[in-house]
Scaffold this motif. Structure first.
Motif, short mmCIF file in Angstrom:
data_model
loop_
_atom_site.label_atom_id
_atom_site.label_comp_id
_atom_site.label_asym_id
_atom_site.label_seq_id
_atom_site.Cartn_x
_atom_site.Cartn_y
_atom_site.Cartn_z
N SER A 1 0.60 -1.22 0.04
CA SER A 1 0.03 -0.01 0.05
C SER A 1 1.02 1.28 0.13
O SER A 1 1.99 1.17 0.11
CB SER A 1 -1.00 0.08 1.14
OG SER A 1 -0.40 -0.23 2.26
N ILE A 2 0.29 2.35 -0.14
CA ILE A 2 0.78 3.87 0.06
C ILE A 2 1.11 4.06 1.28
O ILE A 2 0.32 3.92 2.43
CB ILE A 2 -0.07 4.67 -0.62
CG1 ILE A 2 -0.28 4.38 -2.07
CG2 ILE A 2 0.61 6.15 -0.50
CD1 ILE A 2 -1.46 5.30 -2.79
N GLU B 1 1.48 6.67 4.39
CA GLU B 1 0.81 7.88 4.45
C GLU B 1 1.83 9.07 4.88
O GLU B 1 2.73 8.70 5.55
CB GLU B 1 -0.22 7.93 5.55
CG GLU B 1 -1.38 7.04 5.29
CD GLU B 1 -2.49 6.94 6.30
OE1 GLU B 1 -2.63 8.01 7.04
OE2 GLU B 1 -3.24 5.94 6.21
N SER C 1 -2.26 13.96 -5.12
CA SER C 1 -3.18 13.06 -5.24
C SER C 1 -3.57 13.30 -6.61
O SER C 1 -4.17 14.53 -7.03
CB SER C 1 -4.07 12.87 -4.41
OG SER C 1 -5.06 12.00 -4.36
N TYR D 1 3.64 5.05 -6.94
CA TYR D 1 2.28 4.45 -6.45
C TYR D 1 1.50 5.80 -5.95
O TYR D 1 1.61 6.37 -5.04
CB TYR D 1 2.31 3.76 -5.06
CG TYR D 1 1.35 2.69 -4.78
CD1 TYR D 1 -0.07 3.34 -4.96
CD2 TYR D 1 1.43 1.47 -4.41
CE1 TYR D 1 -1.24 2.69 -4.72
CE2 TYR D 1 0.17 0.66 -4.02
CZ TYR D 1 -1.06 1.19 -4.35
OH TYR D 1 -2.09 0.67 -3.95
N GLN D 2 0.94 6.27 -7.04
CA GLN D 2 0.21 7.66 -6.88
C GLN D 2 -1.25 7.56 -6.32
O GLN D 2 -1.97 6.91 -6.59
CB GLN D 2 -0.11 8.34 -8.25
CG GLN D 2 -0.44 9.81 -8.35
CD GLN D 2 0.75 10.64 -8.10
OE1 GLN D 2 1.81 10.57 -8.83
NE2 GLN D 2 0.76 11.47 -7.24
N PRO D 3 -1.19 8.27 -5.09
CA PRO D 3 -2.69 8.32 -4.55
C PRO D 3 -3.64 8.91 -5.32
O PRO D 3 -3.05 9.74 -6.41
CB PRO D 3 -2.44 9.22 -3.25
CG PRO D 3 -0.92 9.20 -3.04
CD PRO D 3 -0.19 9.03 -4.46
N ASN D 4 -5.16 8.50 -5.35
CA ASN D 4 -6.08 9.09 -6.21
C ASN D 4 -7.38 9.08 -5.63
O ASN D 4 -7.54 8.33 -4.68
CB ASN D 4 -5.74 8.36 -7.58
CG ASN D 4 -6.28 6.98 -7.48
OD1 ASN D 4 -7.22 6.34 -7.48
ND2 ASN D 4 -5.13 6.23 -7.16
N ALA E 1 -9.12 5.67 -5.12
CA ALA E 1 -8.75 4.84 -4.19
C ALA E 1 -8.43 3.40 -4.85
O ALA E 1 -8.33 2.46 -4.24
CB ALA E 1 -9.54 4.45 -2.85
N PRO F 1 -7.67 -1.93 -4.07
CA PRO F 1 -6.51 -1.15 -3.47
C PRO F 1 -5.81 -2.24 -2.32
O PRO F 1 -4.48 -2.02 -1.98
CB PRO F 1 -7.30 0.06 -2.50
CG PRO F 1 -8.61 -0.65 -2.31
CD PRO F 1 -9.04 -1.37 -3.57
#
Length: 199
Positions: A8-9, A11, A17, A72-75, A78, A171
């Motif tokens: 996962s990303i 935080e 994002s 790994y781009q947040p978006n 999700a 995700p």
């Protein structure tokens, strides 16, 4: 026994994002709409997200971020959204049994456009030890998955079972120790690995 991890990303207090247009359907509705497509039918725009005293703040100002283009781009959907570099690391390590394909996504930010990729499973994988997995009473909804070492032995990446077709784009990606090491060797930053239960 091999180790496996939830990928996962990581935080951070401030991050870029990628946002879908305002009228975009909810992510689970979108899965069906793009089922036969290899490209997202709209582009995403980068915004800065930061935590403040009043909650999450969204801004078009990206200049004070050290790096806006993440592997790994947040978006806003999700979904896992990978750079070409991260996609290639995954692709090189697949066994071929995962049934993974890729959806191309165009992201705009800081006066440029880059292409990213969403991993999509083509078939529902059987990966759970049904006897040891913990479910919500009277349902098939999983609280704590226990993955079967025999079922996942030849998989580099997999999903857990979910209702409807939510498993296709999720995700919650689980990766093998070998894939984890390959990602770390390439110095992919901004990601985390949480060990999962394998029996």
């Amino acid at each position: 026994m091999k180790n496996y991890f939830l990928f996962s990303i990581k935080e951070t207090p401030s991050i870029a994002s990628a946002y879908a247009p305002e009228e975009t359907p909810l992510a689970h509705e979108l899965i069906q709409q793009i089922d036969q497509s290899d490209e997202l039918p709209f582009e995403l725009e980068l915004f800065k997200l930061s935590s403040g005293k009043t909650g999450l703040m969204k801004s078009t100002y990206l200049a004070d971020l050290q790096n806006i283009w993440l592997d790994y781009q947040p978006n806003s959907l999700a979904w896992p959204l990978f750079s070409e570099r991260l996609k290639e690391i995954f692709s090189r390590n697949l066994s071929g049994l995962e049934g993974l394909d890729w959806i191309k996504v165009r992201i705009n930010g800081n006066d440029e456009q880059r292409v990213y990729f969403i991993p999509r499973f083509e078939r529902k994988l059987d990966v759970i030890d049904e006897n040891k997995t913990k479910y919500i009473t009277g349902t098939d909804r999983i609280i704590v998955p226990h993955f079967s070492s025999i079922k996942i032995d030849k998989l580099a990446v997999f999903h857990k079972p979910q209702a409807h077709d939510f498993w296709k784009i999720t995700p919650e990606l689980y990766v093998s120790d070998d894939l984890k090491k390959a990602i770390q060797k390439e110095r992919i930053k901004g990601v985390s690995f949480e060990k999962v239960i394998v029996v």
